[in-house]
Structure formats: structure tokens, C-alpha cells
Enzyme design. Sequence first.
Site, mmCIF file in Angstrom:
data_model
loop_
_atom_site.group_PDB
_atom_site.id
_atom_site.type_symbol
_atom_site.label_atom_id
_atom_site.label_comp_id
_atom_site.label_asym_id
_atom_site.label_seq_id
_atom_site.Cartn_x
_atom_site.Cartn_y
_atom_site.Cartn_z
ATOM 1 N N HIS A 1 -16.573 3.285 -4.711
ATOM 2 C CA HIS A 1 -15.697 4.437 -4.523
ATOM 3 C C HIS A 1 -15.868 5.485 -5.622
ATOM 4 C CE1 HIS A 1 -12.687 2.331 -1.594
ATOM 5 N NE2 HIS A 1 -13.949 2.296 -1.192
ATOM 6 N N ASN B 1 -10.665 -4.463 -1.376
ATOM 7 C CA ASN B 1 -10.557 -3.462 -2.432
ATOM 8 C C ASN B 1 -9.605 -3.897 -3.552
ATOM 9 O OD1 ASN B 1 -12.282 -1.336 -1.537
ATOM 10 N ND2 ASN B 1 -10.815 -0.851 0.070
ATOM 11 N N ARG C 1 0.832 -1.205 0.000
ATOM 12 C CA ARG C 1 0.000 0.000 0.000
ATOM 13 C C ARG C 1 0.865 1.254 0.000
ATOM 14 N NH1 ARG C 1 -4.761 1.747 4.359
ATOM 15 N NH2 ARG C 1 -5.124 3.805 3.470
ATOM 16 N N TYR D 1 -14.268 9.898 -2.115
ATOM 17 C CA TYR D 1 -13.319 9.465 -3.145
ATOM 18 C C TYR D 1 -13.424 10.322 -4.408
ATOM 19 C CZ TYR D 1 -12.251 5.345 -0.381
ATOM 20 O OH TYR D 1 -11.838 4.506 0.630
ATOM 21 N N CYS E 1 -19.216 -2.277 0.828
ATOM 22 C CA CYS E 1 -18.392 -1.112 1.167
ATOM 23 C C CYS E 1 -19.083 -0.376 2.309
ATOM 24 C CB CYS E 1 -18.253 -0.203 -0.046
ATOM 25 S SG CYS E 1 -17.223 1.267 0.227
#
Length: 421
Positions: free
Chosen positions: A194, A144, A90, A244, A164
Amino acid sequence: MKLAVVGGGSTYTPELIDGFARLRDTLPIEELVLVDPAADRLELVGGLARRIFAKQDHAGRITTTTDIDAGVADADAVLLQLRVGGQAARERDETWPLECGCVGQETTGAGGLAKALRTVPVVLDIAERVRRANPEAWIIDFTNPVGIVTRALLQAGHKAVGLCNVAIGFQRKFARLLDVNPSEVHLDHVGLNHLTWELGVRLGGPDGENVLPRLLAEHGEAIAGDLRMDRRIVDRLGVVPSYYLRYFYAHDEVVRELGTKPSRAAEVAAMEKELLAMYGDPALDEKPELLAKRGGAFYSEAAVDLAASLLGDGGSPVQVVNTYNRGTLPFLPDDAVIEVQARVGRDGAAPLAVPALDPLYAGLIANVTAYEDLALDAALRGGRDRVFKALLAHPLIGQFDYAEGLTDRLIAHNREHLAWA
């Protein structure tokens, strides 16, 4: 009823456990298995999970295992909340795109594609193991990028629904502002995972009064502040975008901002270290307050509601989920995965009808869906050219030189996770 959580060693898991304990009348779990390859984390999280159940007098049994096949055996539902490559991957997803002047984020843009490429093959392997163990088991995907991962699962013929926490977060926030019970708040929630907008906020159900204009008039500043967006954006749109959407509506501002502070991954890694130390305390028997800063708020309530509806009659009949489009948004293919209100039951999720969308939203949804088509193709078949095409199609990238540079960086940073590289 037996549930398995793959990625059960996540620091998220106590939030899920707390929900299972509090909402045991809605979802009566008899056995819960936490599955994770990281045995050290699993021991800490599993210990706290048992203490939470004990404190709340939950009679269910919690076990842990590093063996996926053993963990999913005879499970009625399997929740996926894994992170291939961990926080280190990440961290890279959030940094190398900035070198090309593009947003670095773990679920959208170039970083989101990298996560999809790492994740889809792993999730499909797990899903096949679930199918062999119990063909009737439901897979609930919280991993995700949820839209792409859920589509991969559905296209492979698995019984899967994507989940989500964005929608339930908005529902709870609006309920507080309106001083009503969350169950009274129905969202006109439309888009892709998102990439969603709250086009209406209705009291009492899908046909109830739309109080969104009142919310924006009375609380617009607070709503925009929570989104970290300029109030003018919310006022001009007259709807509430997911936070987002900031990566799209204020891309250059976000890129400048990200270049001046530590990555979110670095913050989360430090937080996880502290959380795991807390989880190891044998006196701790509830989720710590620090966990709220980790993310995933209300995930447990959403997961319980969805699992209860898929496995029985305990959940809400209408929920926001990720599932096949099936004509709901007529400008998308039927097999696109969208995030909307759906009727959920033992047979799965059936999207509710959605009014015709303004081209302002429909255009971006169509563009990102095209990217997701290419991203899934790259995740399933590999190859530099497929990665390049997906990056070029993404509206946050869209330039040849950017896509070229990002392709090389993506492959270089993820080679160990890409069988074809």
C-alpha cells in the site's frame, strides 16, 4: 491438493471460489475448506461456493468448519483473509483518527496501526496451528496490513508470502489500455504494501519496452481519475503511484473529504448485508455483479497464481508479492518486508533486482518501514509507549500532540482486542 481459507465466511470468498473454479488447470484443488468463526455467514458463503463449483464442473470438494485446527489439518496451503473485530472495528478505525485531524483509513495511519495491533497476535496463533498440522504448508497472507502481518509471520519462522491485489489491478488496467493480453504486461512495481509506485510498464517481460510514458501521454487523465488524484501529480512524477499514496500526497484534502460523507466501512457493511442475502438464494450459482464493488478485484487470479507457483509448476515464474527485502532495496534492513516483483517457486519468493530509487520514493519507503518496525514491536509486546512511538513515527501523523491524542483513542476503541490494555 488441499487448501484452507481462514476467513472463509468473508463476502470476498465467492470471488476466490470463482477463480479456483475457472483456473482449475493451473491449481487443481481436490479439497477446499472454508474456516470462519461466524457459522451463519459460513453456511451462506459455503452454499454458494459449492454451487459455483458445480456450475463450472469443478470436481473438488468444499467443506466448512468453525474449528481452525480441523480446517487446516493436512492443508498444503492456507490463505488468510480475516478481519479481527469485523466491520465494526473498521468503522472505528476510519472515524476516530479524524477527531485529531488525521486520515482515518483501515490500513495506514492510526487506523492501520490499530488493525495491526488487533491482527498480528491472532494471525500468529493461527500460523502456529498450521505449523503443528503441517510444517511444510505455505501461508498466503491477504490480511491487512499485509506488510506488517507478513513480516510477523516470517520473523516467527513461518513459510509465508504476502499478497495484495494492487499490482494485478494495474496490470489488468494497463493491458486494457494497451489492448494486449495481461500476461504481456510486466510492471516495475516497487515499494511497501500500500505504498508502491509503477516506475515502468514493460511489454513482454522485465527487459521489454517501457511504454509508461506513452500510457501517461495518451491516458493520463483516465489513470489519474482512477487514482482520484490530480493529473498534475501523475505528470510531475512521471510514474503511477498506488491510490493509497493519495493519503500522503493529498492528506488534508482527504481528511476534509472523509469528514463530509459516510465511512467506507459503513458502505461496505450495507453492501455485505445485501450480498449475504443474495448468497442465501439457492438459485444463485455465480458471483454477483455487486461483489465487484466490494473490493478485491482480481484477488482470485493473484491467489491462484501464487499458490500454484508455491505448490507446483503451474503459476507464473515472476509475480508481485510481499517478502523479505534481502538487500533488494539497500537502504532497508534485509528483514524488512517489501512489495516487488519476485521469482516464485516451491522454495518461496526471491525479489528481482531493482534499480536505484529516486530519494523521493526511497525516503518515504524508509520512513514508513521505520514506522512498521515500531508497529510490529507494539503488536508483539504491547504497551502504551510503544503505540505512541509508532504513531509519532508515521509520516501521516508525526506530531507529539497528535500522537498523544491518537494513542488514547486507539487504546480506548480497541481495548477488548488488546490483551495488555
